[in-house]
Write a protein that holds these residues in place. Structure first.
Motif, mmCIF file in Angstrom:
data_model
loop_
_atom_site.group_PDB
_atom_site.id
_atom_site.type_symbol
_atom_site.label_atom_id
_atom_site.label_comp_id
_atom_site.label_asym_id
_atom_site.label_seq_id
_atom_site.Cartn_x
_atom_site.Cartn_y
_atom_site.Cartn_z
ATOM 1 N N THR A 1 70.591 30.838 52.430
ATOM 2 C CA THR A 1 71.334 30.051 52.351
ATOM 3 C C THR A 1 70.784 29.665 51.551
ATOM 4 O O THR A 1 69.276 29.384 51.615
ATOM 5 N N ASP A 2 71.039 28.132 51.298
ATOM 6 C CA ASP A 2 70.492 27.855 49.668
ATOM 7 C C ASP A 2 69.244 26.852 51.111
ATOM 8 O O ASP A 2 68.292 26.010 51.023
ATOM 9 N N TYR B 1 68.496 38.173 52.263
ATOM 10 C CA TYR B 1 69.287 36.774 51.051
ATOM 11 C C TYR B 1 69.624 35.714 52.423
ATOM 12 O O TYR B 1 70.025 35.663 53.562
ATOM 13 N N PRO C 1 68.437 41.408 43.322
ATOM 14 C CA PRO C 1 68.754 40.272 42.169
ATOM 15 C C PRO C 1 68.281 39.503 42.910
ATOM 16 O O PRO C 1 67.728 39.469 44.174
ATOM 17 N N GLU C 2 67.710 38.173 41.969
ATOM 18 C CA GLU C 2 67.241 37.638 42.548
ATOM 19 C C GLU C 2 68.152 36.306 43.195
ATOM 20 O O GLU C 2 67.994 35.986 44.552
ATOM 21 N N ARG C 3 69.813 36.368 42.958
ATOM 22 C CA ARG C 3 71.142 35.849 43.776
ATOM 23 C C ARG C 3 72.149 37.275 44.092
ATOM 24 O O ARG C 3 72.054 37.325 43.099
ATOM 25 N N ASP D 1 76.370 33.243 46.496
ATOM 26 C CA ASP D 1 75.335 31.628 46.961
ATOM 27 C C ASP D 1 74.312 31.915 47.744
ATOM 28 O O ASP D 1 73.472 31.091 47.872
ATOM 29 N N TRP D 2 73.710 33.366 47.315
ATOM 30 C CA TRP D 2 72.424 33.347 48.280
ATOM 31 C C TRP D 2 71.496 33.733 47.656
ATOM 32 O O TRP D 2 71.629 34.886 46.821
ATOM 33 N N SER D 3 69.959 33.327 47.590
ATOM 34 C CA SER D 3 69.294 33.997 47.029
ATOM 35 C C SER D 3 67.969 35.452 47.964
ATOM 36 O O SER D 3 68.020 34.512 49.052
ATOM 37 N N ALA D 4 67.546 35.559 47.403
ATOM 38 C CA ALA D 4 66.802 37.149 48.221
ATOM 39 C C ALA D 4 65.341 36.070 48.565
ATOM 40 O O ALA D 4 64.596 34.994 47.815
ATOM 41 N N ALA D 5 64.632 36.214 49.658
ATOM 42 C CA ALA D 5 63.152 36.203 50.324
ATOM 43 C C ALA D 5 62.903 36.580 50.279
ATOM 44 O O ALA D 5 62.831 38.354 49.467
ATOM 45 N N THR D 6 61.238 36.230 50.406
ATOM 46 C CA THR D 6 60.169 36.566 49.841
ATOM 47 C C THR D 6 60.170 38.144 50.593
ATOM 48 O O THR D 6 59.143 38.865 50.375
#
Length: 203
Positions: free
Chosen positions: A91-92, A89, A58-60, A63-68
């Motif tokens: 942090t912002d 994943y 998933p994209e998030r 609070d974490w976002s997936a890295a490329t």
């Protein structure tokens, strides 16, 4: 002897109910057989109903976002996985907060659960800087509750200098996943279940 002359007090108790022990044994055997059959259905339900398990990205997650970028090499190596999996994943502010690796496949299952957990733990510890026994301290591994996903799970606290990490591992039917949390979450079990809910997909 006539019916009126029959002395019921002279009849031994065993003669009155000779089948009671046998009947109880038959009931016990029947209940045991049903229990074994239900257990068999539960353990093989993925095969009976054609269900499969995949690991999503998933994209998030929280609070974490997936890295490329993903981890190099074959992340499923050593697990018996037919399909490897890896994700990072952030942090912002762009710092790595969660590293995931593992895989899926029919060869991953309850029979190898203990060895898969150990492989996941050792493989995930590699991502923590330092050398065990010197500047990297590995704590005691404790069982964790995987929640509705079932299977086995465990988490291990790790310390490098002043930074604290948590390594968690989970294996269920057809899937296995190693996790590195940085920094260590307040409740590793809750963090583990949050990841499983987001990543493990059953269809």
């Amino acid at each position: 002897m006539s019916r009126d002359e029959l002395d019921l007090d002279s009849i031994e108790p065993e003669t009155v109910v000779p089948q009671a022990p046998a009947r109880a044994a038959l009931w016990a055997a029947g209940i045991g057989g049903c229990a074994v059959f239900v257990l068999f259905l539960l353990l093989t339900s993925d095969l009976v109903f054609g269900r499969s398990v995949t690991l999503g990205m998933p994209e998030r997650i929280g609070d974490w976002s997936a890295a490329t970028s993903v981890l190099p090499g074959d992340p499923g190596d050593g697990l018996g996985a037919e399909q490897g999996y890896a994700a990072v994943y952030l942090t912002d502010d762009g710092n790595a907060a969660l590293v995931l690796w593992g895989g899926t496949g029919g060869r991953i299952g309850p029979a190898r659960a203990a060895s898969v957990l150990a492989t996941l733990r050792d493989g995930t510890l590699v991502f923590v800087p330092g050398t065990a026994g010197h500047d990297k301290t590995v704590g005691a591994t404790a069982d964790a509750d995987p929640g509705t996903h079932g299977g086995l799970a465990a988490c291990t606290p790790v310390r490098y200098d002043e930074e604290r990490y948590t390594v968690c591992a989970w294996t269920g039917r057809q899937a296995a996943l190693g996790m590195l949390f940085r920094p260590a979450p307040p409740d590793p079990g809750t963090a583990l279940r949050t990841v499983l809910d987001a990543v493990v997909l059953v269809s």
